[in-house]
Design an enzyme around this catalytic site. Structure first.
Site, mmCIF file in Angstrom:
data_model
loop_
_atom_site.group_PDB
_atom_site.id
_atom_site.type_symbol
_atom_site.label_atom_id
_atom_site.label_comp_id
_atom_site.label_asym_id
_atom_site.label_seq_id
_atom_site.Cartn_x
_atom_site.Cartn_y
_atom_site.Cartn_z
ATOM 1 N N HIS A 85 0.845 -1.140 0.056
ATOM 2 C CA HIS A 85 0.088 0.058 -0.030
ATOM 3 C C HIS A 85 0.952 1.352 -0.034
ATOM 4 O O HIS A 85 0.309 2.367 -0.448
ATOM 5 C CB HIS A 85 -0.830 -0.023 1.090
ATOM 6 C CG HIS A 85 -1.749 -1.167 1.249
ATOM 7 N ND1 HIS A 85 -3.083 -1.173 0.278
ATOM 8 C CD2 HIS A 85 -1.899 -2.218 2.060
ATOM 9 C CE1 HIS A 85 -3.701 -2.244 0.804
ATOM 10 N NE2 HIS A 85 -3.023 -2.789 1.583
ATOM 11 N N HIS A 111 5.719 6.817 6.530
ATOM 12 C CA HIS A 111 5.390 6.405 5.319
ATOM 13 C C HIS A 111 4.806 7.588 4.347
ATOM 14 O O HIS A 111 4.821 8.717 4.820
ATOM 15 C CB HIS A 111 4.256 5.287 5.196
ATOM 16 C CG HIS A 111 2.972 5.811 5.990
ATOM 17 N ND1 HIS A 111 2.818 5.814 7.276
ATOM 18 C CD2 HIS A 111 2.056 6.300 5.267
ATOM 19 C CE1 HIS A 111 1.724 6.324 7.510
ATOM 20 N NE2 HIS A 111 1.018 6.902 6.524
ATOM 21 N N HIS A 113 2.307 9.075 0.741
ATOM 22 C CA HIS A 113 1.342 9.087 -0.217
ATOM 23 C C HIS A 113 1.663 9.864 -1.441
ATOM 24 O O HIS A 113 2.226 10.802 -1.330
ATOM 25 C CB HIS A 113 0.256 9.610 0.754
ATOM 26 C CG HIS A 113 -0.152 8.631 1.989
ATOM 27 N ND1 HIS A 113 -1.032 7.685 1.531
ATOM 28 C CD2 HIS A 113 0.158 8.962 3.210
ATOM 29 C CE1 HIS A 113 -1.154 6.973 2.923
ATOM 30 N NE2 HIS A 113 -0.461 7.812 3.947
ATOM 31 N N HIS A 130 3.944 10.876 6.268
ATOM 32 C CA HIS A 130 3.500 10.876 7.668
ATOM 33 C C HIS A 130 4.313 10.360 8.592
ATOM 34 O O HIS A 130 4.767 9.187 8.343
ATOM 35 C CB HIS A 130 2.210 10.166 7.539
ATOM 36 C CG HIS A 130 1.123 10.637 6.886
ATOM 37 N ND1 HIS A 130 0.168 10.066 6.412
ATOM 38 C CD2 HIS A 130 0.891 11.980 6.257
ATOM 39 C CE1 HIS A 130 -0.946 10.910 5.689
ATOM 40 N NE2 HIS A 130 -0.494 12.029 5.782
ATOM 41 N N THR A 196 -6.049 7.027 8.016
ATOM 42 C CA THR A 196 -6.314 7.110 6.643
ATOM 43 C C THR A 196 -6.376 6.165 5.951
ATOM 44 O O THR A 196 -6.632 6.119 4.722
ATOM 45 C CB THR A 196 -5.462 8.185 5.862
ATOM 46 O OG1 THR A 196 -4.169 7.807 5.804
ATOM 47 C CG2 THR A 196 -5.513 9.355 6.687
ATOM 48 N N THR A 197 -6.177 4.809 6.444
ATOM 49 C CA THR A 197 -6.250 3.519 6.299
ATOM 50 C C THR A 197 -7.088 2.480 6.885
ATOM 51 O O THR A 197 -7.241 2.980 8.153
ATOM 52 C CB THR A 197 -5.061 2.794 5.919
ATOM 53 O OG1 THR A 197 -4.402 2.607 7.077
ATOM 54 C CG2 THR A 197 -4.189 3.421 4.765
#
Length: 246
Positions: A85, A111, A113, A130, A196-197
């Site tokens: 992801h 991580h 995005h 993040h 957010t996941t």
């Protein structure tokens, strides 16, 4: 909000194990089916019924005197994971953390995005990083930093050079300093939100810095080659306060 819905949300968000679930919650979710998160999975129900979901558009903030973030991160040769992801750098013991007011949080991982999950004035930048921290209570504090194409960022370049091209993990050849991802100007937005996941637990105190950092366009392209899009759609602010400090 009904009493039953409030009780459901309290049970979901108070769970320390849920708060720690910052990696993939289930192998079946994708960013393409984000509108369906929580629709068929009770454990991720917050994604569908939560009222403090993230990310949001950071517009209409209220100036406020807020507790500043005190950073105490330490350089490490992080383990870099492709978890299907995102690209994620996992912190080993001794990575340090942050202090907000009197609350101390330990760094768990950071991580990336693309595009940025948060927007400003409806506009998203090329990427966002993040930094996920955990309090002893189980609550999380996440620092978000927006990223734009520009000069090479050695830390991000090292992460992308190390990141496995398929799901797996590898270690950086030498330590990098997470503080190198912080912009010189540190005005910030703060609000109460969620992961957010999935499971989208509403256990996150968000601090998003308003000044982007620059990273090489080639490194952004390398990330997009792995994950063309891994940003959740913007969520409603609802009755939350979006504050601006720094």
């Amino acid at each position: 909000m009904s009493l039953n819905r409030r009780s459901l949300l309290k049970g979901l968000f108070a769970c320390p194990a849920c708060a720690a679930a910052t990696e993939a919650f289930a192998s079946s979710w994708t960013y393409e089916n984000a509108a369906e998160w929580g629709a068929h999975d009770e454990a991720a129900k917050a994604c569908a019924v939560g009222s403090q979901q993230s990310p949001i558009d950071l517009t209409g903030s209220i100036p406020a005197k807020l507790d500043a973030v005190k950073f105490a991160w330490k350089p490490q040769a992080y383990e870099v994971t492709n978890n299907g992801h995102t690209v994620q750098a996992n912190a080993a013991p001794g990575a340090g953390g942050i202090t907000i007011g009197t609350d101390e949080y330990q760094l768990l991982q950071f991580h990336f995005h693309t595009p940025s999950e948060h927007a400003v004035g409806g506009k998203r930048t090329e990427m966002e990083v993040h930094f996920v921290h955990k309090h002893a209570s189980g609550r999380l504090a996440v620092i978000g930093v927006l990223m734009v194409a520009g000069k090479t960022h050695p830390g991000f370049a090292a992460v992308m050079a190390t990141a496995p091209k398929a799901e797996g993990k590898a270690s950086l050849a030498k330590p990098i300093d997470p503080a190198s991802f912080l912009p010189p100007k540190r005005a910030y937005y703060r609000y109460e939100g969620s992961l957010t996941t999935p499971p989208c637990s509403e256990v996150v105190d968000w601090t998003v810095l308003d000044t982007p950092i620059q990273v090489a366009a080639s490194d952004i392209a390398a990330f997009k080659a792995l994950f063309p899009m891994n940003a959740r759609p913007l969520q409603s602010v609802n009755r939350r306060f979006l504050l601006k400090g720094g």
